[in-house]
Scaffold this motif. Structure first.
Motif, PDB file in Angstrom:
ATOM      1  N   ARG A 192       1.087  -1.103  -0.030  1.00 20.12           N
ATOM      2  CA  ARG A 192      -0.008  -0.213   0.277  1.00 20.12           C
ATOM      3  C   ARG A 192       0.885   1.264   0.005  1.00 20.12           C
ATOM      4  NH1 ARG A 192      -0.359   2.579   5.054  1.00 20.12           N
ATOM      5  NH2 ARG A 192       0.761   1.284   6.734  1.00 20.12           N
ATOM      6  N   LEU A 193       0.365   2.317  -0.534  1.00 16.28           N
ATOM      7  CA  LEU A 193       1.107   3.633  -0.516  1.00 16.28           C
ATOM      8  C   LEU A 193       0.944   4.172   0.626  1.00 16.28           C
ATOM      9  CD1 LEU A 193       2.388   6.007  -2.107  1.00 16.28           C
ATOM     10  CD2 LEU A 193       0.284   6.594  -2.751  1.00 16.28           C
ATOM     11  N   VAL A 194       2.025   4.612   1.481  1.00 18.26           N
ATOM     12  CA  VAL A 194       2.234   5.350   2.679  1.00 18.26           C
ATOM     13  C   VAL A 194       2.154   6.408   2.297  1.00 18.26           C
ATOM     14  CG1 VAL A 194       3.472   5.430   4.861  1.00 18.26           C
ATOM     15  CG2 VAL A 194       3.347   3.266   3.654  1.00 18.26           C
ATOM     16  N   ARG A 195       3.066   7.204   1.707  1.00 20.02           N
ATOM     17  CA  ARG A 195       3.373   8.582   1.191  1.00 20.02           C
ATOM     18  C   ARG A 195       4.271   8.748   0.193  1.00 20.02           C
ATOM     19  NH1 ARG A 195       8.103  11.229   4.766  1.00 20.02           N
ATOM     20  NH2 ARG A 195       9.510   9.412   5.057  1.00 20.02           N
ATOM     21  N   LEU A 196       3.951  10.064  -0.426  1.00 20.17           N
ATOM     22  CA  LEU A 196       5.012  10.577  -1.556  1.00 20.17           C
ATOM     23  C   LEU A 196       5.957  11.260  -0.864  1.00 20.17           C
ATOM     24  CD1 LEU A 196       2.417  11.726  -4.256  1.00 20.17           C
ATOM     25  CD2 LEU A 196       3.579   9.307  -4.029  1.00 20.17           C
ATOM     26  N   LYS A 197       7.303  10.570  -0.915  1.00 19.74           N
ATOM     27  CA  LYS A 197       8.438  11.274   0.007  1.00 19.74           C
ATOM     28  C   LYS A 197       9.031  12.569  -0.786  1.00 19.74           C
ATOM     29  CE  LYS A 197      11.328   8.594   1.553  1.00 19.74           C
ATOM     30  NZ  LYS A 197      12.526   7.751   1.817  1.00 19.74           N
ATOM     31  N   GLU A 198       9.070  12.517  -2.342  1.00 19.81           N
ATOM     32  CA  GLU A 198       9.896  13.484  -2.892  1.00 19.81           C
ATOM     33  C   GLU A 198       9.160  13.515  -4.338  1.00 19.81           C
ATOM     34  OE1 GLU A 198      14.266  14.556  -4.260  1.00 19.81           O
ATOM     35  OE2 GLU A 198      14.052  13.350  -2.927  1.00 19.81           O
TER      36      GLU A 198
END
Length: 245
Positions: A192-198
């Motif tokens: 699952r996608l946790v977050r967009l880091k950059e």
């Protein structure tokens, strides 16, 4: 382009503070007590690197025509005088045309020393014409050619306002794809996608497309022709996403 790498995130640890009485220095800490302390399982995350591209297309809005004035003479002064006079006349003619911008460009003077011929001097200066009305601009270029100016080349481009709007459109198109692609990739990997880091953005604009032509004087005033090429602007978005189970 997709690159995956796994990261082990260290589990948080618990510090137990024990108050020890001077009268109880001989006491022992039970292993059973240690077993009762909460244990945390290390969390594994996966870094997903990928990129998306947004494109925007439009017909060119500006035409640039490059000409030159050249004069050859045994005298450097005579060659320069001839170039100066003809350039002044060309600028005057172009200056009377509404919507056309004329710029006198680079100037050079050099000596020719052939082995079996007399020495001579060549003076040369560039003239750049630009405008949105290609019919008017090409007609002017034809007039200047009939006055012995040489056509060096021409290319189409975008005016500033159109370019900025196309870049905005391409950027919006690319950014709309970012989260969708990240979530699809995570689902494919069973994560699952946790977050967009950059997220990094760069743009790519079409460079000039010069068309080199024969540097010959035209016998009549028929204007040169140049069909416009569609302009494509690209915006690349580079993303780092964090995935987990």
């Amino acid at each position: 382009m997709i690159r995956l790498s796994s990261l082990i995130r260290p589990a948080p640890f618990l510090v137990a503070a024990l108050a020890v009485s001077p009268l109880a220095l001989s006491g022992t800490f039970s292993t059973a007590q240690a077993a009762d302390m909460p244990q945390t399982t290390p969390q594994t995350t996966t870094q997903l690197d990928f990129s998306v591209t947004g494109n925007a297309h439009a017909a060119p809005t500006e035409l640039t025509v490059r000409l030159s004035v050249r004069s050859d003479s045994p005298s450097a002064a005579t060659a320069q005088k001839d170039v100066n006079t003809r350039m002044a006349a060309a600028l005057k003619l172009a200056g009377g045309q509404a919507g056309i911008e004329a710029k006198a460009g680079g100037y050079s003077i050099y000596e020719n020393t052939p082995e079996h011929a007399p020495k001579s001097w060549t003076a040369r200066q560039e003239l750049e014409l630009s405008g949105k009305d290609s019919v008017q601009l090409l007609a002017l270029a034809g007039q200047l050619q009939s006055q012995s100016l040489m056509l060096e080349g021409m290319d189409w481009s975008l005016d500033d306002a159109t370019r900025e709007q196309l870049l905005k459109d391409a950027r919006t198109t690319a950014l709309k794809q970012v989260r969708q692609q990240a979530e699809q990739s995570a689902q494919t990997l069973g994560l699952r996608l946790v977050r967009l880091k950059e997220v990094r953005i760069s743009s790519q604009e079409p460079g000039p497309r010069p068309v080199m032509l024969m540097a010959a004087r035209m016998a009549d005033s028929a204007p040169p022709q140049r069909s416009p090429d569609e302009q494509t602007l690209r915006v690349n978005v580079f993303v780092q996403a964090e995935l987990s189970q």
